[in-house]
Write a protein that holds these residues in place. Structure first.
Motif, PDB file in Angstrom:
ATOM      1  N   PHE A   1      35.847  48.167  39.518  1.00 46.07           N
ATOM      2  CA  PHE A   1      36.136  47.543  40.816  1.00 46.07           C
ATOM      3  C   PHE A   1      37.523  47.858  41.363  1.00 46.07           C
ATOM      4  O   PHE A   1      37.815  47.553  42.521  1.00 46.07           O
ATOM      5  CB  PHE A   1      35.978  46.016  40.702  1.00 46.07           C
ATOM      6  CG  PHE A   1      34.625  45.573  40.231  1.00 46.07           C
ATOM      7  CD1 PHE A   1      33.518  45.652  41.065  1.00 46.07           C
ATOM      8  CD2 PHE A   1      34.443  45.084  38.947  1.00 46.07           C
ATOM      9  CE1 PHE A   1      32.266  45.244  40.640  1.00 46.07           C
ATOM     10  CE2 PHE A   1      33.199  44.675  38.503  1.00 46.07           C
ATOM     11  CZ  PHE A   1      32.098  44.765  39.351  1.00 46.07           C
ATOM     12  N   GLY A   2      38.417  48.403  40.530  1.00 41.72           N
ATOM     13  CA  GLY A   2      39.770  48.706  40.997  1.00 41.72           C
ATOM     14  C   GLY A   2      40.648  47.491  41.184  1.00 41.72           C
ATOM     15  O   GLY A   2      41.614  47.528  41.951  1.00 41.72           O
ATOM     16  N   ILE A   3      40.324  46.377  40.493  1.00 38.24           N
ATOM     17  CA  ILE A   3      41.119  45.148  40.595  1.00 38.24           C
ATOM     18  C   ILE A   3      41.371  44.596  39.197  1.00 38.24           C
ATOM     19  O   ILE A   3      40.723  44.990  38.225  1.00 38.24           O
ATOM     20  CB  ILE A   3      40.425  44.077  41.470  1.00 38.24           C
ATOM     21  CG1 ILE A   3      39.052  43.704  40.877  1.00 38.24           C
ATOM     22  CG2 ILE A   3      40.279  44.564  42.900  1.00 38.24           C
ATOM     23  CD1 ILE A   3      38.340  42.592  41.627  1.00 38.24           C
ATOM     24  N   SER A   4      42.299  43.668  39.109  1.00 42.04           N
ATOM     25  CA  SER A   4      42.609  43.051  37.816  1.00 42.04           C
ATOM     26  C   SER A   4      41.518  42.060  37.417  1.00 42.04           C
ATOM     27  O   SER A   4      40.723  41.606  38.248  1.00 42.04           O
ATOM     28  CB  SER A   4      43.946  42.324  37.898  1.00 42.04           C
ATOM     29  OG  SER A   4      43.845  41.200  38.752  1.00 42.04           O
ATOM     30  N   LYS A   5      41.503  41.695  36.130  1.00 43.90           N
ATOM     31  CA  LYS A   5      40.527  40.719  35.653  1.00 43.90           C
ATOM     32  C   LYS A   5      40.762  39.366  36.315  1.00 43.90           C
ATOM     33  O   LYS A   5      39.803  38.642  36.631  1.00 43.90           O
ATOM     34  CB  LYS A   5      40.608  40.581  34.134  1.00 43.90           C
ATOM     35  CG  LYS A   5      39.535  39.671  33.545  1.00 43.90           C
ATOM     36  CD  LYS A   5      39.506  39.728  32.034  1.00 43.90           C
ATOM     37  CE  LYS A   5      38.402  38.839  31.467  1.00 43.90           C
ATOM     38  NZ  LYS A   5      38.300  38.930  30.001  1.00 43.90           N
ATOM     39  N   LYS A   6      42.010  39.029  36.580  1.00 40.96           N
ATOM     40  CA  LYS A   6      42.342  37.760  37.228  1.00 40.96           C
ATOM     41  C   LYS A   6      41.720  37.695  38.620  1.00 40.96           C
ATOM     42  O   LYS A   6      41.101  36.683  39.010  1.00 40.96           O
ATOM     43  CB  LYS A   6      43.861  37.593  37.308  1.00 40.96           C
ATOM     44  CG  LYS A   6      44.312  36.298  37.946  1.00 40.96           C
ATOM     45  CD  LYS A   6      45.833  36.221  37.950  1.00 40.96           C
ATOM     46  CE  LYS A   6      46.312  34.941  38.619  1.00 40.96           C
ATOM     47  NZ  LYS A   6      47.801  34.857  38.652  1.00 40.96           N
ATOM     48  N   LEU A   7      41.866  38.773  39.389  1.00 38.16           N
ATOM     49  CA  LEU A   7      41.281  38.807  40.738  1.00 38.16           C
ATOM     50  C   LEU A   7      39.755  38.838  40.668  1.00 38.16           C
ATOM     51  O   LEU A   7      39.074  38.257  41.522  1.00 38.16           O
ATOM     52  CB  LEU A   7      41.805  40.017  41.505  1.00 38.16           C
ATOM     53  CG  LEU A   7      43.289  39.986  41.885  1.00 38.16           C
ATOM     54  CD1 LEU A   7      43.696  41.295  42.537  1.00 38.16           C
ATOM     55  CD2 LEU A   7      43.589  38.814  42.799  1.00 38.16           C
ATOM     56  N   PHE A   8      39.218  39.510  39.666  1.00 38.40           N
ATOM     57  CA  PHE A   8      37.769  39.547  39.465  1.00 38.40           C
ATOM     58  C   PHE A   8      37.206  38.144  39.253  1.00 38.40           C
ATOM     59  O   PHE A   8      36.210  37.753  39.869  1.00 38.40           O
ATOM     60  CB  PHE A   8      37.457  40.448  38.269  1.00 38.40           C
ATOM     61  CG  PHE A   8      36.031  40.383  37.796  1.00 38.40           C
ATOM     62  CD1 PHE A   8      35.027  41.059  38.472  1.00 38.40           C
ATOM     63  CD2 PHE A   8      35.696  39.645  36.667  1.00 38.40           C
ATOM     64  CE1 PHE A   8      33.706  40.998  38.028  1.00 38.40           C
ATOM     65  CE2 PHE A   8      34.391  39.579  36.219  1.00 38.40           C
ATOM     66  CZ  PHE A   8      33.392  40.258  36.903  1.00 38.40           C
ATOM     67  N   LYS A   9      37.867  37.362  38.400  1.00 33.49           N
ATOM     68  CA  LYS A   9      37.388  36.007  38.110  1.00 33.49           C
ATOM     69  C   LYS A   9      37.474  35.119  39.353  1.00 33.49           C
ATOM     70  O   LYS A   9      36.586  34.294  39.610  1.00 33.49           O
ATOM     71  CB  LYS A   9      38.189  35.426  36.947  1.00 33.49           C
ATOM     72  CG  LYS A   9      37.894  36.105  35.616  1.00 33.49           C
ATOM     73  CD  LYS A   9      38.815  35.649  34.509  1.00 33.49           C
ATOM     74  CE  LYS A   9      38.499  34.234  34.076  1.00 33.49           C
ATOM     75  NZ  LYS A   9      39.302  33.845  32.883  1.00 33.49           N
ATOM     76  N   LYS A  10      38.533  35.303  40.154  1.00 35.51           N
ATOM     77  CA  LYS A  10      38.651  34.534  41.394  1.00 35.51           C
ATOM     78  C   LYS A  10      37.519  34.886  42.353  1.00 35.51           C
ATOM     79  O   LYS A  10      36.932  34.018  43.003  1.00 35.51           O
ATOM     80  CB  LYS A  10      39.997  34.812  42.073  1.00 35.51           C
ATOM     81  CG  LYS A  10      41.182  34.135  41.417  1.00 35.51           C
ATOM     82  CD  LYS A  10      42.439  34.416  42.228  1.00 35.51           C
ATOM     83  CE  LYS A  10      43.641  33.697  41.645  1.00 35.51           C
ATOM     84  NZ  LYS A  10      44.879  33.959  42.429  1.00 35.51           N
ATOM     85  N   ALA A  11      37.214  36.180  42.421  1.00 39.98           N
ATOM     86  CA  ALA A  11      36.187  36.639  43.355  1.00 39.98           C
ATOM     87  C   ALA A  11      34.805  36.128  42.968  1.00 39.98           C
ATOM     88  O   ALA A  11      34.060  35.631  43.822  1.00 39.98           O
ATOM     89  CB  ALA A  11      36.199  38.166  43.420  1.00 39.98           C
ATOM     90  N   ILE A  12      34.458  36.226  41.671  1.00 39.63           N
ATOM     91  CA  ILE A  12      33.125  35.751  41.277  1.00 39.63           C
ATOM     92  C   ILE A  12      33.045  34.227  41.362  1.00 39.63           C
ATOM     93  O   ILE A  12      31.978  33.667  41.619  1.00 39.63           O
ATOM     94  CB  ILE A  12      32.710  36.254  39.877  1.00 39.63           C
ATOM     95  CG1 ILE A  12      33.649  35.734  38.788  1.00 39.63           C
ATOM     96  CG2 ILE A  12      32.621  37.774  39.860  1.00 39.63           C
ATOM     97  CD1 ILE A  12      33.163  36.087  37.380  1.00 39.63           C
ATOM     98  N   GLY A  13      34.190  33.561  41.180  1.00 42.53           N
ATOM     99  CA  GLY A  13      34.216  32.108  41.373  1.00 42.53           C
ATOM    100  C   GLY A  13      33.893  31.739  42.800  1.00 42.53           C
ATOM    101  O   GLY A  13      33.148  30.784  43.067  1.00 42.53           O
ATOM    102  N   SER A  14      34.438  32.516  43.745  1.00 38.91           N
ATOM    103  CA  SER A  14      34.168  32.282  45.160  1.00 38.91           C
ATOM    104  C   SER A  14      32.698  32.517  45.483  1.00 38.91           C
ATOM    105  O   SER A  14      32.062  31.723  46.181  1.00 38.91           O
ATOM    106  CB  SER A  14      35.040  33.209  46.015  1.00 38.91           C
ATOM    107  OG  SER A  14      34.694  33.135  47.377  1.00 38.91           O
ATOM    108  N   LEU A  15      32.135  33.593  44.941  1.00 37.46           N
ATOM    109  CA  LEU A  15      30.719  33.893  45.181  1.00 37.46           C
ATOM    110  C   LEU A  15      29.811  32.837  44.561  1.00 37.46           C
ATOM    111  O   LEU A  15      28.786  32.471  45.142  1.00 37.46           O
ATOM    112  CB  LEU A  15      30.387  35.281  44.610  1.00 37.46           C
ATOM    113  CG  LEU A  15      31.037  36.477  45.310  1.00 37.46           C
ATOM    114  CD1 LEU A  15      30.768  37.758  44.533  1.00 37.46           C
ATOM    115  CD2 LEU A  15      30.528  36.614  46.737  1.00 37.46           C
TER     116      LEU A  15
END
Length: 281
Positions: free
Chosen positions: A249-263
């Motif tokens: 995804f080209g992003i950090s794991k921290k940003l990934f977790k925030k994004a899937i939390g939002s979804l």
């Protein structure tokens, strides 16, 4: 007064066998726009946006061509020629190359290689000159000019043990720390970034991702599109390897977790032990 090195709107004052003569609305000085740039709709009395420079005979000349740099800008340009007086850069004007005197070269320039340079007007000669000794032209950001989260334009300047140094908004020194890099950056590359911190000395910490809440939506959209492309399933969880997330995804794991939390909160996805699923897929 007609300035060199910038775009300006000038009045078409009169025509001649060699081209059109332009002038400022409130001035008398004229500059020639040669015949090769003329279009049918150009006629006396109309306004025209042009770039002005000095030709090889030291005369001011107008052009409708668009140079890659204007005065007081940084850019990455290729050396077209090197001779006994310096290097000459291709900057987008057919009739005129941009000179870098030897004294302005941080390292000796070579033909067909590209360099990060700064374009300025020499006050003594009133000519446009470039330099690869750019440090003295970079500034610290004044207090309040740039704030946390602000989107900025970046030029990649170089790499160090700490990360990647960048030029911010054609003016300021910035740094992307190594742990903030989630993709490869090329020297001279122009990209967007975000101000993460303004230090007391005016230097800027830069992120390639939006800061805080603003970072969630673009990344969530990225993951959602990836899910749809993968027919509704991705083998990633909150226990996935950070490098695997970064590679996908080209992003950090921290940003990934925030994004899937939002979804997940929006009930767009389902989280299962083996990965992420599109809701109602």
């Amino acid at each position: 007064m007609i300035e060199i090195g910038i775009y300006q709107d000038l009045l078409i004052n009169r025509s001649s066998p060699v081209g059109l003569f332009l002038k400022a609305v409130d001035g008398e000085e004229e500059v020639l726009l040669p015949n090769k740039y003329l279009l049918e709709e150009m006629e006396p009395g109309k306004m025209l946006r042009v770039f002005v420079y000095r030709d090889t005979q030291d005369r001011k000349v107008a052009t409708t061509e668009e140079p890659l740099l204007t005065v007081n800008q940084f850019g990455y340009l290729k050396v077209a020629e090197v001779n006994k007086v310096g290097a000459f850069l291709d900057w987008g004007l057919v009739e005129k190359q941009l000179m870098v005197p030897f004294k302005n070269q941080k390292n000796k320039m070579q033909q067909n290689k590209s360099y990060l340079v700064y374009l300025y007007k020499d006050n003594l000669s009133d000519r446009l000159v470039a330099t690869s000794r750019i440090d003295s032209f970079l500034k610290a950001s004044p207090v309040g000019v740039l704030t946390r989260g602000r989107e900025v334009e970046l030029i990649v300047r170089g790499k160090s043990e700490m990360g990647v140094s960048v030029i911010v908004n054609q003016a300021y020194k910035g740094l992307i720390f190594k742990n903030e890099l989630f993709r490869e950056l090329a020297f001279g590359q122009e990209i967007k970034g975000y101000v993460k911190q303004v230090r007391e000395d005016g230097k800027l910490d830069i992120s390639l991702e939006p800061i805080g809440v603003a970072s969630i939506e673009p990344n969530a959209d990225l993951i959602l599109k990836s899910l749809r492309k993968a027919e509704g399933y991705l083998p990633f969880t909150d226990k996935s390897d950070p490098d695997a997330i970064r590679q996908k995804f080209g992003i950090s794991k921290k940003l990934f977790k925030k994004a899937i939390g939002s979804l997940y909160k929006q009930r767009l996805i389902e989280l299962k032990p083996d990965g992420i699923y599109l809701a109602n897929n």
